[in-house]
Structure formats: structure tokens, C-alpha cells
Design a protein around this motif. Structure first.
Motif, PDB file in Angstrom:
ATOM      1  N   ASN A 288       0.842  -1.191   0.000  1.00 22.76           N
ATOM      2  CA  ASN A 288       0.000   0.000   0.000  1.00 22.76           C
ATOM      3  C   ASN A 288       0.883   1.249   0.000  1.00 22.76           C
ATOM      4  N   ALA A 289       0.742   2.079  -1.045  1.00 21.06           N
ATOM      5  CA  ALA A 289       1.632   3.236  -1.185  1.00 21.06           C
ATOM      6  C   ALA A 289       1.447   4.236  -0.049  1.00 21.06           C
ATOM      7  N   ILE A 290       0.195   4.400   0.434  1.00 22.66           N
ATOM      8  CA  ILE A 290      -0.001   5.355   1.539  1.00 22.66           C
ATOM      9  C   ILE A 290       0.798   4.892   2.737  1.00 22.66           C
ATOM     10  N   GLU A 293       4.533   5.219   2.246  1.00 18.82           N
ATOM     11  CA  GLU A 293       5.039   6.597   2.229  1.00 18.82           C
ATOM     12  C   GLU A 293       4.900   7.289   3.578  1.00 18.82           C
TER      13      GLU A 293
ATOM     14  N   ALA B  51      -0.466   9.732  -3.035  1.00 19.13           N
ATOM     15  CA  ALA B  51      -0.630   8.395  -2.462  1.00 19.13           C
ATOM     16  C   ALA B  51      -2.045   8.208  -1.947  1.00 19.13           C
ATOM     17  N   GLU B  55      -4.232   5.471  -3.674  1.00 18.25           N
ATOM     18  CA  GLU B  55      -4.367   4.231  -2.918  1.00 18.25           C
ATOM     19  C   GLU B  55      -5.640   4.159  -2.092  1.00 18.25           C
ATOM     20  N   ASN B 185      -8.001  -1.433   0.288  1.00 15.44           N
ATOM     21  CA  ASN B 185      -6.562  -1.415   0.513  1.00 15.44           C
ATOM     22  C   ASN B 185      -5.895  -1.404  -0.855  1.00 15.44           C
TER      23      ASN B 185
END
Lengths: 333, 676
Positions: A288-290, A293, B51, B55, B185
Motif C-alpha cells: 500500500n503506497a499510503i 510513504e 498516495a 491508494e 486497501n
């Protein structure tokens, strides 16, 4: 045209089956009592529990049933190994490291609907419950033994509520000395840990305690807000709570999703615990990029504590929790 | 032809435009403050909030759209397939089967996101749908299929609810999922499942021409050379796959697959040419997407930030869907047609009424004795004798003191629910009328939960009174919305289903927002349980039964006539309106007090009167006693098994009535069709 079935036969068969069953079911599982003798008028203590109810308890109780896991620990702290515990397997998984189960208590069913039969069979001297659960069963439980209800959690004073619960259990079981000693030992340990935190230069570090669940591919996060027990404990040794959101009035728990974690400050350490392979932070969120990051994740500041330290426990559990926390954040060189 | 196309195209374009606007709005909502400026910035290439947008926001809106498209198209196809305007992923139990499969898998530690989860959901949904279709086979256009499907869906829903509640430490996130939630997700799940949805809709579009013919009737279709069998199988598999995929993405989002197609069916009738499936199916899909996205936008606008996370989207779609259905039930063509009472058990299995009644009485009596003996601590008859004589030892005395009121509460509540169902069916002349499906039980549950939330120490009588208030309010609302003269119609069932869904949504909302950690409360008021009940809890329902028994003794002959039609009883001098009002009043009192005693137990009020009708026919002199005995037996059997099977843990009566009731119900349906 349907032929008339022989009606008599099923009736006879049914009657025979019932008669056989009835014969087989005769007898007793417990000898009858000739007369109910009045209880010997021994000494007793009267305590006021979290319901505000005065409960009279015979002095020197030994057989106690615990309907919630925090109560199991409080009882063990004051030197009483409960004879009955709700969901023994769950306790072992979720609380067994921080406060290992002493003795071999009988499983009395789930924490949601504990078995009255099982509890009655144990003939306990005292039953301890936690507020917000089991209300429907209080009447049945009180017929078995005196019932005291501890508050469990109160987000306006988390540590004090935990102490008050321990003291209530101690008062009811005559274990005041053990309870006070445990509280003093815990507070001394807090002071030691504060010094350690200070020494290692960790004072003021922001921690965000959270749980994570995966349900059908969806991730939900339960952060421990101000007023939850675990943040109150780590704040007592010099850390700060890095979760800015609000929680509920009893347990101080919030809810958020992965996106919501972006409010965490850059230097926050994410702390979580779980059982076994059920680890969303390590399994489901790795792509998951969130999540990837998040400054905390980039800095490698995500820590899984050992399994089996209960999230809503007592002094022993909190000692184990804080020790694990300090060991993780500041490993001894 | 051109004009016809234009009408459909214009509607589609309007829906699409609205969807784009709502989707854009939806993308600016979330748990962080990232809003429209950041979104516009991202579109211009600013990587600041990339992001979160990529996401979280985009996957969520994609999920909403894909789920809505799938449910809308699936619902429309299912309605044509069964020739039944009430068919949908909800009422054919596809949602129920799919979500039960996923919930059970999650509890046993199998978590399969994406295609794996979709496969599991497909298996569960297909099994449930096949069961429904098999039982209702050949009579798809009657209410029987929806009856079977709704019953199965209720049963599976309580399996899911209780699975989740009982495994509280492992499944906290599943609770919201069990009602339907959109958060994702990342894009993976949606991206993996999008092809399934596109193929599913594509297959339905390929079959569209033949579905047009099928809509004219099966015989017409066969005459015109359409292979009905293969068409049915293809449509069924495609629509189940669509619905199951939606469940795999977001959990069972309620009522979208029912409300969206009904709206579109209503609208396309007025647009020439748009009723063709190749136009209507895409329109229904778009309407579904609009409903899901709109519901989530509304939720997040009312409860900004993280507060929206506590309220699953499925609660909102159920409420919006409920309102849509109530409105449409008043206007939909065909909704005021009355269904015949003779759907199930027009001819009774036996002519001798005394035999089933005597057998049922013996069974209930034997079961009551067995129920006193069974549980976590197994007892023998001597123990009960000692207990009755007041000389039992402590453990036996305490066990039986706690067990006896549970047995009494289960029997009385079961009897009350069964009688309530029988009375409502006679008045409404409607085989689907039942206190749970009409929202009376749900209203009573909402009333009871409200007073428990407001006054934590509320006594049995206060809870019963509040339940009665809630049940009566729900019942009167349904009556007013339907209209007195159309009680026999589909409109009653539609409005009742909507009321039932709305009250269930509000109940779960009330519990989640006021007392989120009290699982016991959630079990009682979402599934039903006798745990911890005392005699004082069962007293109101006992009083209600005594009053109702007098009323029914007085008017059983009038009920026999009232269930026939409007004119016969009047010709014979029966004061029909008075009889109907009294019967409905009694039904509401019985159902509400039963709910106050053991919570919202579905299924009993539906199954017991039907079974009784199938066994002894429609004379109330024999129908009512048998229904009462069967209702008591079913509830008690469920409660006794629930107390004994996994001791010392226990399964609540609500889930057990469903589990015990399913095979019993299926058997009776088969019996009834065999004797036909």
C-alpha cells in the motif's frame, strides 16, 4: 388418491422412543439435600462496586469466577487463582504472556454469554464481571454467588480506573496488602522505566498504539486515543501519544483507515500487537503506497510487540507491555 | 426506432453525468482533509496528495461504482429470469450466501482478498441461489421463490452476524464489513475483479435479445424457439457471479440490487424502446452505481472524517433503498395485484387435523422436558424432580433456576410469533405477510433497544411497552403506506421488506454508535437470544398470549371467512373491518412482546404458520393451535441446541432458529409440492 397411512404406528413408535428416553433419563446427577441449613454467620465484607451497588461477600473467599480477562489478572495479582475463566483459549492467546494463567481454571464459555450451568457447577464464593457486558445475566449470577462488577475502563482516568478495579477486587477478596504492594511495585517500575527512557534520549518520543484488522480485503485500524490505558501507561514513563484523534468514552479507542494514518507526525513510532500470523501491517499493507510513504514506515519505526500482552489488562500486563516497549525502542547495547 | 434509442441514450447520459459529479465529490471526502484543491492539483500533476488519492480515494470510488454496476445489472437480470419484480441478490439469498462464505472463511483464518475471496463468495452465493431456485422451481413467478429466498437470506444473515460477534477478538473489522463497507486497501481487489464484472454484464447483454422474449413469458419464448433452459442457466450464472463479486469487493451492500432495477423498470416503461434489455440492463447498472456512490457521499457529508467509518455504507444504502422501495411500491404497475393465499399448502397433507396437533403437542411437551435436561450441564429426570420438590443440591437448583425461564421464554415467544404470523396472513390474504418481513418485529426491536439505551435499568415491562410502541408504529406506518384495501398485494411485502431493512439498519446504527463494545446487546437485538432471561421477561408475552387466545377463540370463524376475499364475509354478515383491526392489533402485540422477551428472532413467524397451513389447511380452529405448537417447538428446539451443542459456549436462539428452520422449511415445501 393417497392411501391412508397407518397412523397408529408412528404414534406407538414415538411413545416407545419417549418412554425409553424417559427411562434412560431417570436418576440424578447430584444427591438431594435433606434440608437447607442456614449459612454459618461468619464474617463478611461489604464493598461498593462499579454499579454503585453494595455487595456483601463472605470473608476469605477462595473460589472465584472471572468473566473478563482484566479481572483474571487482578485476581491473580491479589493471590487468587480463579476457578473459572471465560474463554480460556482466548486468554492464553491474547493475555497469556503478560499475565500467564495460574492453575487450571475451568472454561465457563464465551465472554459474551458465559455459561450459567458451568459457573453454578463450580459453586464459587464470588463472581467478578466487567461493566458493559453480561448485564442480562446478573440476576442468574447473583443467585449463584455474590457478583461484583468492576468498571474495566474509563477514558477520563485510565490508570486510576485500573487501580480502582484492582483495589475493588482486593477488598472483596481480602487481598488489600498484595494489591497495594503490586501498585507500589508498578509505580516504582514506572519510575525506573522513566529514568531509562530519559537516559536513552527517548523522552518525548511520540508513539501511536493501534490494532489492525483485515476483513474481506478491507483494512480497518483501531488507534488508542488519549484516555486509553496503554497510552496512559507509556505517557507515565515519558513518551507522548502520537495519535491526535479522539476515542470513545470508556476504552478511549478511535477508528480510522490507512488514509487516516497520514495525520501521524514524522517522528511517530507505530506500535501494535496481534496474535500469530494475523498481521495486517506486515502482510496486507506492504504494497500500500499510503502506508509505505508514511514517514514512520519509511524510517522503519513500526514495532510489533510480543504476542499475548493484553491491551486492557492490569499492573502485570502493563509492566510487560512497557518493558517490551522500552526493549524494542531502546535495545540494550 | 431512432426516437426510442434517443430516449434511452438521454437517460443513460443523464445518469452518467450525475455519476461523474457524485464520484468527483466522493473523491474529495475521506479521513484526511485532502479535498477538491488537492484533487485538482493532482490532476494537474502535483504529487502532494498522490498516495492518498491513488491508494485510498480512487480505489474506494472505483469499488463503489463497480459494486453498484454489478448489483444493478444482476438485479435486473434476476427479475426477468424469475419473472418476479422482487427478485434481487438480496431476496434470492445470493448476498447472504456469499457473505456467509467469506465470514466463515475469515473466522477460520482463511483470508482471500481479490479473486480468491470472489471465488469463495461466488461459491456461497451460487449455492444459496441454486437452493432457492431448486425449491421454487417451476413456480418462479409466484411468491414462493421470494419466500424461500428471503427466509434463506435471513438465516444466512444471522449466521454471518453471530459468527462475527462470537469471534470478537479475531473479527472486529468484520462487523462493519458484514453490513457492507467500501474502503479499499489499494486498487488491487477492484482491478482483479473488474474483468469479472465486465464479462458478467457482457454476457447479460449478449443474452439481452433472448431475455426480451423470456420477459413475454416462458411459453412465448419456447414457441419462438428460444432455448429457455440454457438461457436461464446462463443468466443465473452471470447474475450470481456479478452479485458475488460485489460482495467480495465490499461486503453485502443491501437493497441496491433490488431498488435500482425497480426504479429503472418503472422509468423505462415510459420511454419507448428503453424496456429492451440491452438498454435497460446498462441503465439499471448505472442506477446501481449512482445509488452506492450517492449513499456513501451522503454518509461522508453528514459524518465527516473518521466518524463515517463507524457507519457502514450498507446501512445507508439500506435506508435509501428502503425509501425508494416504499415510494415505488405505491406507483409500480402490478404492485397492487394480489397474490393468492394458496401458494403454499392450498391442500393439506392430512385430512385429520387432530393427528398433527396431538403429535405436535406431544413433541413440544417432550421437548420441554428434554430442554430442562439439556445444556452445558446435562441433567437427569431425578434432578428435575428434586428441583420441583425443592430439595435439589445447589448446582442443580441454580442450573434449573436459570434454565427454566429460558425454556419458558423460548416457548412463549415462539408461540406468540407463530400466532402473529398466522393472524397477519389471514388479514392480509398474503402468503408472505409475517411480523418480521412487515417490519413489526424490527420496529419492536428498535423500540426495545432505544429504551435500553436511554434507560439502562429498564425493566421487563418498560422494555415490552417500548417494544410494543415501536412495533405498533412500524405496523401502522406500513399500513398507512400500503392502504387498507391493498393488504393482499405485493405492495405490502415491498413496503414491509423496506421497513424491516430500515429498522434493522437503524438498530445496528444505534448499537454501534452508543455501545460499540457490548456484543451481548448486539446479539439479542440483531439475532435474538434467551440468554439471562428471567420469568419477569417472559411475563408480558404470557399476558399477551392469554389476551390473544380469548380474541382468537372469539373470532376464529370470522378469520376463516376474512382470508377468502372482501365480499364473502360481508355477505355473511361478518363485520370484516372490525375483525381485521382486532386481528392486526393482536398480531402486533404478540410480535412486540415476543421481541421484548427474546430479541429479534426471524423465521419463526414465517415458517410455523406456513407449516401448519400445509399440514391441516386453512381453518383457524385447527390452524392456530398447530401454528402455535410448531412455533414454540421450533424456537425451543433452536434454543436447546444452541445451549448444548458447543457448551460451555452457546449459540444464540436467533441463529439457531435459522439453522434449525432451514431444513424443516425446505422439507415442508417439498412435501407441499409433492402432495399437490
Amino acid at each position: 388418491m393417497v392411501t391412508t397411512p397407518p397412523h397408529r404406528r408412528p404414534l406407538l413408535v414415538g411413545a416407545a422412543v419417549i418412554a425409553a428416553l424417559a427411562l434412560a433419563a431417570c436418576g440424578t446427577t447430584e444427591a438431594p439435600v435433606e434440608s437447607t441449613e442456614p449459612d454459618a454467620a461468619g464474617e463478611s465484607v461489604t464493598v461498593t462496586d462499579a454499579r454503585g451497588q453494595e455487595v456483601e461477600i463472605p470473608a476469605g473467599v477462595s473460589d472465584v469466577v472471572a468473566l473478563e480477562w482484566n479481572v483474571v489478572e487482578h485476581l491473580q495479582t491479589v493471590g487468587i487463582d480463579p476457578v473459572g475463566v471465560a474463554d480460556v483459549a482466548g486468554y492464553t492467546d491474547w493475555a497469556g504472556t503478560g499475565a500467564p494463567l495460574q492453575g487450571e481454571p475451568t472454561d465457563v464459555g464465551t465472554r459474551v454469554e458465559p455459561s450459567i450451568d458451568a459457573i453454578a457447577g463450580l459453586a464459587p464464593d464470588l463472581i467478578v464481571a466487567t461493566a458493559g457486558r453480561d448485564e442480562g445475566a446478573y440476576a442468574d449470577l447473583e443467585a449463584i454467588a455474590p457478583v461484583i462488577v468492576v468498571e474495566g475502563a474509563n477514558a477520563s482516568a485510565p490508570l486510576e480506573t485500573m487501580y480502582a478495579d484492582l483495589r475493588l477486587v482486593a477488598e472483596a477478596t481480602g487481598g488489600e496488602e498484595a494489591a497495594e504492594a503490586a501498585i507500589v511495585a508498578f509505580q516504582e517500575h514506572l519510575a525506573e522505566l522513566s529514568a531509562t527512557v530519559e537516559d536513552r534520549g527517548l523522552a518525548g518520543t511520540a508513539l501511536a498504539q493501534m490494532d489492525g484488522w483485515d476483513a474481506g480485503g478491507q483494512i480497518s485500524i483501531r488507534p488508542y486515543a488519549e484516555g486509553a490505558l496503554l497510552p496512559a501507561a507509556f505517557e507515565a514513563i515519558g513518551f507522548t501519544n502520537g495519535w491526535p484523534g479522539e476515542g470513545d468514552a470508556q476504552y478511549g479507542l478511535g477508528s480510522t483507515d490507512v488514509e487516516g494514518l497520514t495525520v501521524l507526525g514524522d517522528d511517530t513510532h507505530i506500535i501494535y500487537s496481534t496474535v500469530g500470523d494475523d498481521d495486517v501491517f506486515r502482510n496486507q499493507l506492504t504494497d500500500n503506497a499510503i502506508w509505505n510513504e508514511l514517514p514512520s514506515v519509511r524510517a522503519g519505526s513500526v514495532h510489533r510487540l510480543p504476542d499475548g500482552i493484553w491491551l486492557f489488562g492490569g499492573v502485570e500486563t502493563l509492566t510487560a507491555y512497557l518493558d517490551a516497549l522500552v526493549a524494542t525502542l531502546a535495545p540494550t547495547p | 426506432m431512432t426516437r426510442a434509442r434517443l430516449g434511452g441514450l438521454a437517460l443513460g447520459a443523464a445518469l452518467l453525468a450525475l455519476l461523474v459529479v457524485l464520484a468527483a465529490w466522493h473523491t474529495t471526502q475521506g479521513t484526511t482533509s485532502l479535498g477538491l484543491p488537492a484533487l485538482l492539483g493532482w490532476l494537474r500533476g502535483d504529487q502532494g496528495g498522490a498516495a492518498v488519492i491513488v491508494e485510498s480515494r480512487l480505489p474506494r470510488v472505483a469499488a463503489a461504482i463497480v459494486v453498484g454496476l454489478a448489483l444493478g445489472a444482476a438485479g435486473y437480470a434476476m427479475q426477468t429470469l424469475t419473472g418476479n419484480p422482487l427478485a434481487s441478490p438480496d431476496t434470492l439469498a445470493v448476498n447472504g450466501g456469499a457473505s456467509a462464505a467469506i465470514a466463515l472463511a475469515a473466522v477460520f483464518g482463511v483470508s482471500l482478498p481479490g479473486l480468491g475471496g470472489a471465488g469463495l463468495a461466488f461459491g456461497g452465493g451460487l449455492l444459496a441461489a441454486l437452493a432457492v431456485v431448486a425449491i421454487g422451481r417451476g413456480r418462479g413467478s409466484t411468491t414462493q421463490m421470494v419466500l424461500v429466498g428471503t427466509a434463506l437470506a435471513l438465516a444466512l444473515q444471522s449466521v454471518t452476524t453471530v459468527t462475527i460477534i462470537l469471534n470478537e477478538q479475531a473479527t472486529s473489522g468484520l462487523y462493519a464489513w458484514g453490513v457492507g463497507q467500501l474502503s479499499q486497501n489499494g486498487i488491487t481487489t477492484v482491478a482483479q475483479l473488474l474483468p469479472v464484472v465486465l464479462i458478467g454484464i457482457g454476457v447479460l447483454l449478449l443474452l439481452a435479445g433472448r431475455l426480451d422474449v423470456l420477459a413475454l413469458g416462458e411459453e412465448a419464448a419456447t414457441t419462438m424457439g428460444v432455448g429457455v433452459g440454457s438461457l436461464r442457466i446462463g443468466t443465473l450464472i452471470a447474475s450470481v457471479a456479478l452479485a458475488a463479486t460485489a460482495v467480495a469487493i465490499a461486503g453485502p451492500i443491501g437493497f441496491v440490487g433490488l431498488a435500482a432495477p425497480i426504479v429503472i423498470r418503472l422509468v423505462v416503461r415510459r420511454i419507448p424502446g428503453a424496456a429492451h434489455h440491452r438498454v435497460a440492463i446498462p441503465l439499471a447498472a448505472l442506477a446501481g452505481a449512482l445509488l452506492v456512490v450517492g449513499a456513501d457521499v451522503l454518509l461522508r457529508a453528514v459524518l465527516p472524517g473518521a466518524a463515517a467509518l463507524d457507519v457502514p455504507t450498507g446501512v445507508v444504502t439500506s435506508l435509501i433503498g428502503a425509501i425508494c422501495i416504499v415510494v415505488l411500491a405505491r406507483t409500480m404497475a402490478g404492485a397492487d395485484q394480489t397474490e393468492s393465499m394458496s401458494v403454499l399448502g392450498s391442500r393439506s397433507i392430512t385430512r385429520r387435523a387432530w393427528l398433527p396437533i396431538a403429535l405436535a403437542a406431544v413433541v413440544l411437551a417432550a421437548l420441554m422436558v428434554a430442554a430442562m435436561l439439556m445444556g452445558d450441564r446435562m441433567l437427569l429426570l431425578g434432578d428435575v424432580a428434586n428441583w420441583l420438590a425443592g430439595r435439589a443440591g445447589d448446582a442443580v437448583r441454580l442450573t434449573l433456576d436459570a434454565r427454566a425461564p429460558r425454556v419458558v421464554a423460548a416457548v412463549l415467544a415462539g408461540v406468540a410469533l407463530a400466532l402473529s404470523g398466522a393472524l397477519v396472513q389471514a388479514v392480509a390474504r398474503n402468503a408472505l405477510a409475517e411480523p418480521y418481513l412487515l417490519g413489526v418485529a424490527g420496529g419492536a426491536g428498535l423500540g426495545a433497544v432505544s429504551i435500553i439505551t436511554l434507560v439502562p435499568v429498564a425493566t421487563g415491562w418498560a422494555v415490552a411497552a417500548s417494544a410494543l410502541g415501536g412495533g405498533a408504529l412500524a405496523g401502522v406506518t406500513v399500513l398507512l403506506l400500503v392502504g387498507w384495501r391493498r393488504l393482499g398485494s405485493l405492495r405490502l411485502v415491498l413496503t414491509g421488506l423496506a421497513m424491516s431493512a430500515a429498522t434493522a439498519a437503524l438498530t445496528s446504527l444505534l448499537i454501534v454508535t452508543t455501545d460499540p463494545f457490548n456484543r451481548g446487546k448486539a446479539i439479542v437485538w440483531l439475532a435474538g437470544s434467551t440468554y439471562g432471561r428471567g420469568f419477569e421477561d417472559a411475563l408480558p408475552v404470557g399476558v399477551a398470549l392469554a389476551v390473544a387466545a380469548l380474541g382468537m377463540a372469539w373470532m376464529h370463524r370470522d378469520l376463516d371467512l376474512a382470508q377468502l376475499d372482501e365480499s364473502t364475509p360481508r355477505l355473511l354478515g361478518v363485520r370484516l373491518t372490525a375483525v381485521q383491526v382486532v386481528a392486526l392489533g393482536l398480531a402486533v402485540v404478540l410480535a412486540s412482546t415476543a421481541v421484548a422477551a427474546i430479541g429479534v428472532v426471524a423465521f419463526v413467524g414465517l415458517v410455523a404458520p406456513h407449516a401448519a397451513r400445509a399440514l391441516v389447511g386453512a381453518r383457524h380452529r385447527v390452524l392456530l393451535p398447530l401454528a402455535a405448537l410448531l412455533g414454540g417447538t421450533l424456537t425451543l428446539l433452536a434454543d436447546t441446541l444452541g445451549r448444548s451443542l458447543i457448551a460451555p459456549a452457546q449459540l444464540p436462539a436467533g441463529v439457531m432458529t435459522a439453522l434449525v428452520g432451514i431444513p424443516y422449511f425446505i422439507w415442508l415445501v417439498l412435501q407441499a409440492s409433492r402432495s399437490r
